[in-house]
Write an enzyme that holds these catalytic residues in place. Sequence first.
Site, PDB file in Angstrom:
ATOM      1  CD  GLU A  32      -5.697  28.438  55.034  1.00 40.29           C
ATOM      2  OE1 GLU A  32      -5.337  27.320  55.465  1.00 40.29           O
ATOM      3  OE2 GLU A  32      -6.422  28.575  54.031  1.00 40.29           O
ATOM      4  CD  GLU A  62      -6.898  26.983  50.978  1.00 36.71           C
ATOM      5  OE1 GLU A  62      -6.452  26.640  52.096  1.00 36.71           O
ATOM      6  OE2 GLU A  62      -8.119  26.937  50.683  1.00 36.71           O
ATOM      7  CD  GLN A  84      -2.357  25.245  57.568  1.00 33.75           C
ATOM      8  OE1 GLN A  84      -3.213  24.373  57.628  1.00 33.75           O
ATOM      9  NE2 GLN A  84      -2.378  26.316  58.351  1.00 33.75           N
ATOM     10  CG  PHE A  85      -0.307  20.890  54.071  1.00 36.69           C
ATOM     11  CD1 PHE A  85       0.726  19.976  54.227  1.00 36.69           C
ATOM     12  CD2 PHE A  85      -0.909  21.420  55.196  1.00 36.69           C
ATOM     13  CE1 PHE A  85       1.139  19.592  55.498  1.00 36.69           C
ATOM     14  CE2 PHE A  85      -0.497  21.050  56.463  1.00 36.69           C
ATOM     15  CZ  PHE A  85       0.529  20.127  56.615  1.00 36.69           C
ATOM     16  CB  ILE A 104      -2.398  25.061  45.878  1.00 37.20           C
ATOM     17  CG1 ILE A 104      -1.990  26.470  45.443  1.00 37.20           C
ATOM     18  CG2 ILE A 104      -2.284  24.078  44.698  1.00 37.20           C
ATOM     19  CD1 ILE A 104      -0.505  26.589  45.108  1.00 37.20           C
ATOM     20  N   PRO A 161      -8.183  25.106  45.108  1.00 41.05           N
ATOM     21  CG  PRO A 161      -9.364  24.969  47.127  1.00 41.05           C
ATOM     22  CD  PRO A 161      -8.097  24.516  46.460  1.00 41.05           C
ATOM     23  CG  HIS A 200      -2.173  16.917  55.006  1.00 39.51           C
ATOM     24  ND1 HIS A 200      -3.325  16.186  55.149  1.00 39.51           N
ATOM     25  CD2 HIS A 200      -2.423  18.128  55.573  1.00 39.51           C
ATOM     26  CE1 HIS A 200      -4.234  16.905  55.784  1.00 39.51           C
ATOM     27  NE2 HIS A 200      -3.711  18.093  56.045  1.00 39.51           N
TER      28      HIS A 200
END
Length: 324
Positions: A29, A60, A82-83, A87, A89, A129
């Site tokens: 992403e 994801e 991205q973070f 993760i 999913p 995050h």
Amino acid sequence: MANLTLIQAVNDGLRTAMSADPTVCVFGEDVGPKGGVFLATEGLTKEFGKNRCFDTPLSEDGIVGAAIGMAMNGLRPVAEIQFQDFIFPAFDQIVSEAAKLRYRSGGQYTAPMVIRTPFGGGIRGGLYHSQSGEAYFCHTPGLKVVVPSTPYDAKGLLIASIQDPDPVLFLEPKALYRKIKGEVPEGEYTVDLSTLRMVREGGDVTVFCYGAMVAVCEEAARTAAESGIETEIVDLRTLLPLDEDGVIEAAKRTGRVVVVHEAPRFCGFGAEISAMIAERCIEYMEAPVARVAGFDTPFPNTLEHHYLPDARRVLDAIERTARY
């Protein structure tokens, strides 16, 4: 050698791997023209083209699923989540598909792929995050879990991960992205996976740590030395597969151990270190293994500085263990 931040070292590692091997591709992403939210992939689309560094939909499980298919068919994908908090999913794709592909196919197929993701606290990102989920994945045979703590290791471990024949989860401590700098060789080099790094020598207490906690432990060790306690610091670097013999040797050297990580304490990675020591070298121990970790709560926002282990908490554990 160049003097780089950790995020620059990651970027250099990706660029070096892509230059050396045309099958290496990077996607996720906003990793394309934007260069990712932390700019880890800055300039790669311009240099290598949109077929080798490109954006994906916000999915994801789709990102990791695509990486598995690409890896099975001759490519070496580097997928960015991205973070690390996002993760989950893709959890099934990672633990049920990528990690088991070699075993279930009897060695006919492998998944030479890397999943890069920023993890941990330190940027006031709040509960969605800032999580440290390494323990979830260290319970997965067939997967490698790598955590760099220096720019040198970030590049060398990343290139080694990309070259590895099996899937690697590459956790990048985002608190260190621009906080530390270090000398990084130009061109290709690797740091062997499943090896420890001796950060500091000392004969009184051994501290095991990784990621952003290494610098915290160094600060605590310097303070402990003022009162005569010499602390050995060992950076684990690769959590899975772990250099178990190296851990046991380090524990035996002092007989006093502290384990530090920012993930919650209960069932955290420190519990595995503690169990390993109890099973393999309890007769050498002079004190119980102490754990300094995040608290068993969701990651707080305004109280982040209380949640994360700091040098004061680590120092307290070092002193208690030394006095036991």
